[in-house]
Design a protein around this motif. Sequence first.
Motif, short mmCIF file in Angstrom:
data_model
loop_
_atom_site.label_atom_id
_atom_site.label_comp_id
_atom_site.label_asym_id
_atom_site.label_seq_id
_atom_site.Cartn_x
_atom_site.Cartn_y
_atom_site.Cartn_z
N ILE A 1 86.04 53.39 -7.32
CA ILE A 1 86.25 51.99 -7.65
C ILE A 1 85.53 51.72 -8.96
O ILE A 1 84.32 51.87 -9.00
CB ILE A 1 85.70 51.05 -6.56
N GLY B 1 89.15 47.41 -3.67
CA GLY B 1 88.91 48.43 -4.69
C GLY B 1 90.11 48.95 -5.46
O GLY B 1 89.95 49.78 -6.36
N GLY C 1 82.57 48.34 -9.17
CA GLY C 1 82.36 48.63 -7.76
C GLY C 1 80.92 48.64 -7.31
O GLY C 1 80.65 48.87 -6.12
#
Lengths: 350, 350, 350
Positions: A127, A216, A258
């Motif tokens: 991600i 994600g 992320g």
Amino acid sequence: MKRPLGRRELLADAGGLVLCTLAGQELLRDRGTDVEELAAGVEIPPKVRAAQAEGLDPATSRTMLAAAGGPAREYWIRAEPIKSWDVVPNGRDAMMGKKVKGKTTFAAFGYRAYSANFAEALGPASIPGPLIEAEVGDTVIVHFQNKLGAPVTIHPHGITYSDDMDGAYKGKFTDPGGFVQKNETFDYVWEAVEGTQGFWVYHDHGPMDPLPLYKGLFGPLLIRDPSEPRPTAEFFCGFHSFLPVTTGIDRAFYCINGRAYAGNTPTCKSKVGDDVAFYVYALDDDFHTFHIHGHRWRTEGDGRVVDNVPLGPGDSLTARFTEDNPGRWFYHCHVFSHLHEGMNGWYLVD
Amino acid sequence: MKRPLGRRELLADAGGLVLCTLAGQELLRDRGTDVEELAAGVEIPPKVRAAQAEGLDPATSRTMLAAAGGPAREYWIRAEPIKSWDVVPNGRDAMMGKKVKGKTTFAAFGYRAYSANFAEALGPASIPGPLIEAEVGDTVIVHFQNKLGAPVTIHPHGITYSDDMDGAYKGKFTDPGGFVQKNETFDYVWEAVEGTQGFWVYHDHGPMDPLPLYKGLFGPLLIRDPSEPRPTAEFFCGFHSFLPVTTGIDRAFYCINGRAYAGNTPTCKSKVGDDVAFYVYALDDDFHTFHIHGHRWRTEGDGRVVDNVPLGPGDSLTARFTEDNPGRWFYHCHVFSHLHEGMNGWYLVD
Amino acid sequence: MKRPLGRRELLADAGGLVLCTLAGQELLRDRGTDVEELAAGVEIPPKVRAAQAEGLDPATSRTMLAAAGGPAREYWIRAEPIKSWDVVPNGRDAMMGKKVKGKTTFAAFGYRAYSANFAEALGPASIPGPLIEAEVGDTVIVHFQNKLGAPVTIHPHGITYSDDMDGAYKGKFTDPGGFVQKNETFDYVWEAVEGTQGFWVYHDHGPMDPLPLYKGLFGPLLIRDPSEPRPTAEFFCGFHSFLPVTTGIDRAFYCINGRAYAGNTPTCKSKVGDDVAFYVYALDDDFHTFHIHGHRWRTEGDGRVVDNVPLGPGDSLTARFTEDNPGRWFYHCHVFSHLHEGMNGWYLVD
């Protein structure tokens, strides 16, 4: 006119408690939703069903083949579950010099790059997803395979494509590329024609959007102009959030790529004299800004000198400058509550 | 320092539950307010009262007459109640292929265009109001009549006018054009001088603002430069929301031109080769972005290539490009929760 | 997946009820927090402690001395408590012609300008702080002294400085300039090199950020280009909010320069023919727009004609035009709820 407020009203539209309605269910920002469970109730669109019934390979039933004329850039990308994604792997908020308390892991989704024909993974599912990169004139082919329990897609910004290649769910008009089911593959063909050069994004735009994206499924897309010099140091920074609705964690994280909090978010490194490019994008429900300490740059297009610029969802920008200021710097979103919930990172210049 | 949270505190400033205080009453985003009832308590400003007492026709008592020198463009516009405005007339969310459940109609307000001297209506009262259009050099005269139970006005952006023609309530400094009462008429005189060309908005800015606007009193204003080629296909897209505070419906709709969800919002149609202009504006409490699938354009002014741009309340922009990509496309706000609450539409290219 | 909502969840991330976590404590937007009490638990960073232990004067231990080559501009500024700051000193909302009910005063923080060596105050501590002004080529030295019970700093935008001069708390990497304790002094040295000309902001970026900023610690920074003509009328307008979290008052105020509602916010005055500059900035958790009635201007850089522009936190802009329209005008944020909670002011043109 006055009557007591019910809980529904108290929650409804309270600046976000109700996120939106999806697949007939009202989603609350603050409460976990099982995307795959919710996806089970979504009907297969007629064109997708017809293609399946006829045994067509959606990848070859596309109406348009690439016409950009240049070489093809091929990517093999899978959407995969990430069993336990840690938003704060080192457990610390370095900006505030504090431990981050509470749960920081959840079951995420990620795009994962593979070598040709999905022979082997080029790294873990991540991600954001892998950088998709092309030069003006290239045809980009993304062989996309879905390993998730919900139909998902890849929708790119900026690049040229025919409408069946846009990776968007469109209700009964949905093409196969807008509804890629578990274990199926679809080949997206996009063209980096003249005029598309620049920095863009890609993301899921399937029937469960925005939930898979919020878990994600997004990434950076860069189309280079070969006649322009390449930066000598470049960084890709996706500004987004992980909300309770997709994490099940009882707080929001404001993230870059992320992760939340400097030391977990990308630590970008350059040296004096570098031709630096920060490629920055935003993909959540909020507006953000991109700010770097001790630096200024000229905006693309109009050349205004700035050190802080706004970004709405789906926006992408390039902040490019010649590095002349060594030291330990912060880059961050200037929305103070986002900054303090993790949307900051180190920029180290030698 | 700590004490238990009261309900007032729980609600107060919870990102929108309290919208604002108006006419001495605290408005909640989530709870219906009767604008006309609330308006009953608003005092008539002294200059308005004086003009009435002297029997002045406010339309002739204006301090400035048009000096733009060009021809006059006259509009006759009434603010009228719309007994039952349907936000989702076909009952469906075509993007998600779902029925829209629950109530979708409410008692709205609309601007309605009439022929000269209000002889006959040119169509129904609509949301948004009629396009007000001029060329550089024109004087625009809007004969405005109010048929609502609350004082309302027309405040334009972009065009030139003297301060008594700005249609804004200003407390004790209010001019007659800033407080047009039920059954009264006011003639707004504005000038499309050189430098005002472009796309703008108009909206109510009377003493009940923003409630009448949030019930539908806004519209597009276009000043053309006659030396520039006209687009061959053009679309006006107002991004706004209908909130519980003015609809009494227990949810928010995110709308384009008074409707929510593709198939209800404008379906824009063009053909390859068209010189296309999307005139886009935002008028609510939120920030939005304007995104079209499969297309890019150069921003006005700086010429940066984009496919997604942010819009704050009161902002307006032109996205202009030569059409080269046939198909069925979405245009939408990229704030995901707005997109899913209806802020999307079809763009069909032959 | 479903379980009853707890109060924590109800509050958590409800679009702002939880502002952020700071110094290990979760802050609610709607509930007063004692910044100085909270600051007591913050550890002194190692570099700051070492400098103290060695008896170093942080002001002389800086690693860089100014190299801009031009003359030095020196400022003496103290952060001081403001016992009772009145957000609405005249008690009225002139736009709506109403009294403002309820409490409007709170214990604020302000930056205060002094003459050389802090000999005497040049005025009261104010919100925003004093204008810091320079010309291209100048070195700016800000002798900063803290009289508050929490460590605070000055972090500038736009101007050049080495990383130990950025006034930012950086956890264990914090330099003395990023953690100025009560009764201590730090000399910030910044350089207005070529390319930094324009309008910027400064604000606290210490360990308690954003609370001290939300209590008043911010101000304007202007770097003039001596080769460019000066405006003949100029106005500095900081758009920000006072939230319950730092005021303890049970409502939010949307402010310009520390005050809410026209007549309390700056009344800007010019005359026809003036070369007018509005220097506008935003510094809170929200996005705003800047709109003036009856006027238009060309944006910096790209020259697009506008009358409303968006501003994110940390953004600053110059709206410059030749005045040609006499009268009583409003300037305001076009987010309607902000406008109605005080973010508006008079612009009077003779």
